[in-house]
Design a protein around this motif. Structure first.
Motif, PDB file in Angstrom:
ATOM      1  N   VAL A 174      -7.464 -30.679  17.826  1.00 30.45           N
ATOM      2  CA  VAL A 174      -6.388 -31.169  18.691  1.00 30.45           C
ATOM      3  C   VAL A 174      -6.964 -31.484  20.066  1.00 30.45           C
ATOM      4  CG1 VAL A 174      -4.184 -30.584  19.771  1.00 30.45           C
ATOM      5  CG2 VAL A 174      -4.679 -29.831  17.423  1.00 30.45           C
ATOM      6  N   SER A 175      -6.685 -32.655  20.600  1.00 31.22           N
ATOM      7  CA  SER A 175      -7.179 -33.033  21.924  1.00 31.22           C
ATOM      8  C   SER A 175      -6.421 -32.261  23.002  1.00 31.22           C
ATOM      9  CB  SER A 175      -7.022 -34.535  22.150  1.00 31.22           C
ATOM     10  OG  SER A 175      -5.646 -34.905  22.038  1.00 31.22           O
ATOM     11  N   PRO A 176      -7.051 -32.015  24.157  1.00 31.58           N
ATOM     12  CA  PRO A 176      -6.398 -31.227  25.214  1.00 31.58           C
ATOM     13  C   PRO A 176      -5.059 -31.792  25.676  1.00 31.58           C
ATOM     14  CG  PRO A 176      -8.737 -31.445  25.659  1.00 31.58           C
ATOM     15  CD  PRO A 176      -8.443 -32.327  24.492  1.00 31.58           C
ATOM     16  N   ASP A 177      -4.894 -33.124  25.655  1.00 32.77           N
ATOM     17  CA  ASP A 177      -3.636 -33.699  26.123  1.00 32.77           C
ATOM     18  C   ASP A 177      -2.494 -33.517  25.120  1.00 32.77           C
ATOM     19  OD1 ASP A 177      -4.899 -35.334  24.298  1.00 32.77           O
ATOM     20  OD2 ASP A 177      -4.108 -37.190  25.169  1.00 32.77           O
ATOM     21  N   ARG A 178      -2.781 -32.985  23.916  1.00 28.45           N
ATOM     22  CA  ARG A 178      -1.745 -32.760  22.903  1.00 28.45           C
ATOM     23  C   ARG A 178      -1.368 -31.283  22.792  1.00 28.45           C
ATOM     24  NH1 ARG A 178       1.420 -36.307  20.782  1.00 28.45           N
ATOM     25  NH2 ARG A 178       1.336 -35.301  18.723  1.00 28.45           N
ATOM     26  N   HIS A 207       2.262 -30.301  22.812  1.00 29.04           N
ATOM     27  CA  HIS A 207       3.043 -30.722  21.661  1.00 29.04           C
ATOM     28  C   HIS A 207       3.051 -29.563  20.669  1.00 29.04           C
ATOM     29  CE1 HIS A 207       3.607 -33.119  17.808  1.00 29.04           C
ATOM     30  NE2 HIS A 207       4.701 -33.363  18.506  1.00 29.04           N
ATOM     31  N   LEU A 208       4.227 -28.950  20.429  1.00 28.33           N
ATOM     32  CA  LEU A 208       4.313 -27.700  19.673  1.00 28.33           C
ATOM     33  C   LEU A 208       3.690 -27.787  18.280  1.00 28.33           C
ATOM     34  CD1 LEU A 208       5.243 -24.798  19.769  1.00 28.33           C
ATOM     35  CD2 LEU A 208       7.476 -25.533  18.894  1.00 28.33           C
ATOM     36  N   PRO A 209       3.972 -28.815  17.472  1.00 28.64           N
ATOM     37  CA  PRO A 209       3.337 -28.867  16.143  1.00 28.64           C
ATOM     38  C   PRO A 209       1.810 -28.916  16.224  1.00 28.64           C
ATOM     39  CG  PRO A 209       5.220 -30.343  16.217  1.00 28.64           C
ATOM     40  CD  PRO A 209       4.985 -29.886  17.620  1.00 28.64           C
ATOM     41  N   SER A 210       1.283 -29.615  17.214  1.00 28.02           N
ATOM     42  CA  SER A 210      -0.173 -29.661  17.371  1.00 28.02           C
ATOM     43  C   SER A 210      -0.708 -28.302  17.813  1.00 28.02           C
ATOM     44  CB  SER A 210      -0.563 -30.738  18.397  1.00 28.02           C
ATOM     45  OG  SER A 210      -0.131 -32.014  17.972  1.00 28.02           O
ATOM     46  N   LEU A 211       0.009 -27.662  18.742  1.00 30.39           N
ATOM     47  CA  LEU A 211      -0.431 -26.357  19.238  1.00 30.39           C
ATOM     48  C   LEU A 211      -0.443 -25.309  18.124  1.00 30.39           C
ATOM     49  CD1 LEU A 211      -1.233 -24.798  21.826  1.00 30.39           C
ATOM     50  CD2 LEU A 211       1.192 -24.254  22.129  1.00 30.39           C
ATOM     51  N   MET A 212       0.501 -25.420  17.184  1.00 29.38           N
ATOM     52  CA  MET A 212       0.605 -24.430  16.106  1.00 29.38           C
ATOM     53  C   MET A 212      -0.575 -24.479  15.133  1.00 29.38           C
ATOM     54  SD  MET A 212       3.142 -22.385  16.412  1.00 29.38           S
ATOM     55  CE  MET A 212       2.748 -22.383  18.166  1.00 29.38           C
ATOM     56  N   LYS A 213      -1.405 -25.516  15.227  1.00 28.67           N
ATOM     57  CA  LYS A 213      -2.604 -25.554  14.388  1.00 28.67           C
ATOM     58  C   LYS A 213      -3.588 -24.448  14.773  1.00 28.67           C
ATOM     59  CE  LYS A 213      -2.416 -30.498  13.296  1.00 28.67           C
ATOM     60  NZ  LYS A 213      -3.144 -31.797  13.379  1.00 28.67           N
TER      61      LYS A 213
END
Length: 511
Positions: free
Chosen positions: A244-248, A251-257
């Protein structure tokens, strides 16, 4: 950039440690000492980042040895700063010609139990150390328990030498009760081994008399806040490791990875510290709550810690507290690593230009990096893992492996690390300190030869004192079960850190 961050972290840690220790104990200017100690890592980083040149390991070792012996010479020539109060561990190392004046002793407090105190005990509680009557001391040492022969008055201790005539545990309990009856809570009683292996007692001022209410208060909101912040930083670190790129990251779904990594690393660190906390409380030792250390980059955390607020009564309790955390943490980490390896996959190693070293990556890892990792990888992946291949670690496996690496550092048999406490408890304080001195050089040699990823930790071990503080009863030895468990914990350390030797590579089908 990573080299500069690591240099800043090492410099900050060294700065704080010297400020807290050398600045209080030695007359040497500790900022000069800090510059001398930071010279090798500074030269190493400047060579890599500015001049694009990696210094040869032999030259780095020579530079490091020069820095080490220069710093030791500065400390020895600087002399010892006069003590300002509090208990003095390792009183056997104090000079017999020390000034016996009680100038540094804290003012004893009034007895508060039952609203009244024995007038004789109250008078003794306010008597300077150098004027404590020999007759009163003699009454504390029954001849059939400890035959008192000589009393030495030091600025911050009374050294009582003689012949031990009973079991160390029984002798300590009898003497401690007698001292408390005679002097109240003024002194802590310490039983140590002297240079010739002959036990002696020391009466040192009790620091609990100077501890304020704020010092003993727990801070649950701070502990909870650090835990939540660490959860966010590890969640971000895990998401970035998952691509996941830092700018994402907002974004909750991306953070949950990053959730598998965050849950895994916090479970390992939490089980380590909460087990230590529970064991300390079980032995009736006051301690702080576990505090996590969040960092907004790299791994997301620098671990967690608890602080004991009382001295450790004996070597058995010291061992239990020291071994409990790594034991619990390693069991959780091993479970996560095994489960994560099920979801991991073998891959071809990265292409590296000829003559360049293979880069170290915890996400794509060569199983030959660690004996323990190689054995577990072969058990789980079986024939999927071909000779020469690396493993693409699942985030859960990454968290488990990282947890084992952190536990391995804690198990280093040096000073006040868990491993230092363990060797102290098993072999005694003096032998434990000698083991720590040898271990530091062995880890440095390992880092400069076959395990370059250990170099930062090897340097940090030289900042940590090799001697551990003594337990109050530092003579009574452990039972066989604890001795065997201690040996097992040190074996785990070796299995994590040592690379797979060639003969074992063939046996595991990795060559």
């Amino acid at each position: 950039m990573a080299d500069w961050i690591l240099l800043a972290l090492v410099g900050s840690a060294t700065y704080l440690l010297l400020q807290k220790s050398v600045a209080r104990l030695s007359k040497v200017p500790w900022r000069i000492l800090w510059l001398v100690m930071m010279l090798p890592p500074l030269v190493w980083v400047l060579g890599r980042q500015v001049f694009q040149y990696e210094l040869p390991p032999l030259l780095m070792l020579l530079l490091f040895l020069t820095s080490y012996f220069t710093s030791m010479t500065l400390v020895r020539r600087g002399g010892i700063r006069p003590s300002t109060g509090g208990p003095r561990p390792e009183v056997e190392n104090s000079s017999p010609e020390a000034d016996p004046s009680p100038a540094g002793e804290p003012e004893p407090e009034e007895e508060e139990e039952d609203g009244a105190a024995d007038p004789v005990s109250l008078a003794l509680a306010h008597t300077p150390i150098s004027e404590v009557p020999r007759e009163k001391l003699s009454h504390c040492f029954p001849w059939n328990v400890f035959y008192l022969q000589n009393v030495e008055y030091r600025p911050q201790a009374i050294i009582c030498r003689g012949n031990l005539r009973a079991d160390p545990s029984e002798a300590y309990e009898r003497v401690q009760q007698n001292v408390e009856t005679t002097f109240g809570k003024r002194f802590l009683v310490v039983l140590q081994e002297g240079f010739a292996g002959k036990p002696f007692f020391a009466l040192v001022p009790n620091p609990a008399a100077r501890r304020s209410l704020a010092d003993s208060r727990e801070l649950p909101l701070l502990a909870l806040g650090l835990l939540l912040f660490t959860f966010w930083t590890t969640l971000s670190a895990g998401a970035q490791a998952a691509g996941v790129s830092p700018d994402r990251l907002l974004h909750l779904p991306s953070l949950m990875k990053g959730l598998p990594y965050a849950v895994g690393i916090l479970a390992i660190l939490g089980s380590h510290e909460w087990t230590r906390y529970w064991v300390a409380r079980r032995h009736h030792i006051k301690t702080s709550l576990p505090y996590f250390i969040p960092v907004p980059f790299v791994l997301g955390t620098f671990g967690a810690f608890i602080q004991l607020k009382e001295p450790v009564p004996n070597r058995k309790v010291l061992f239990d507290i020291a071994a409990a955390g790594p034991l619990a943490g390693s069991l959780v980490a091993l479970g996560m690593l095994l489960l994560g390896l099920v979801f991991s996959a073998p891959a071809d190693p990265p292409t590296v230009p000829e003559g360049q070293p293979t880069p170290i990556s915890f996400h794509r890892i060569d199983p030959r990096l660690s004996v323990l990792l190689a054995i577990l990888a072969r058990m789980v992946l079986g024939d999927q893992l071909q000779p020469g291949q690396v493993i693409e670690l699942h985030p859960l496996a990454f968290a488990g492996w990282l947890g084992l690496v952190v536990i391995a550092f804690n198990l280093m048999p040096v000073g006040q690390l868990d491993g230092g406490h363990i060797v102290h408890a098993v072999y005694g304080q003096r032998m434990g300190a000698n083991v720590g001195r040898v271990a530091r050089w062995l880890v440095l040699l390992l880092a400069l030869t076959v395990q370059p990823w250990l170099l930062l930790w090897a340097l940090l071990l030289f900042v940590i004192s090799s001697a551990d503080e003594p337990a109050l009863n530092d003579v009574t030895e452990l039972d066989e079960a604890r001795d065997l468990l201690g040996l097992g914990m040190l074996t785990l350390l070796v299995l994590i850190l040592l690379p797979v030797p060639p003969f074992l590579q063939n046996g595991l089908g990795l060559a």
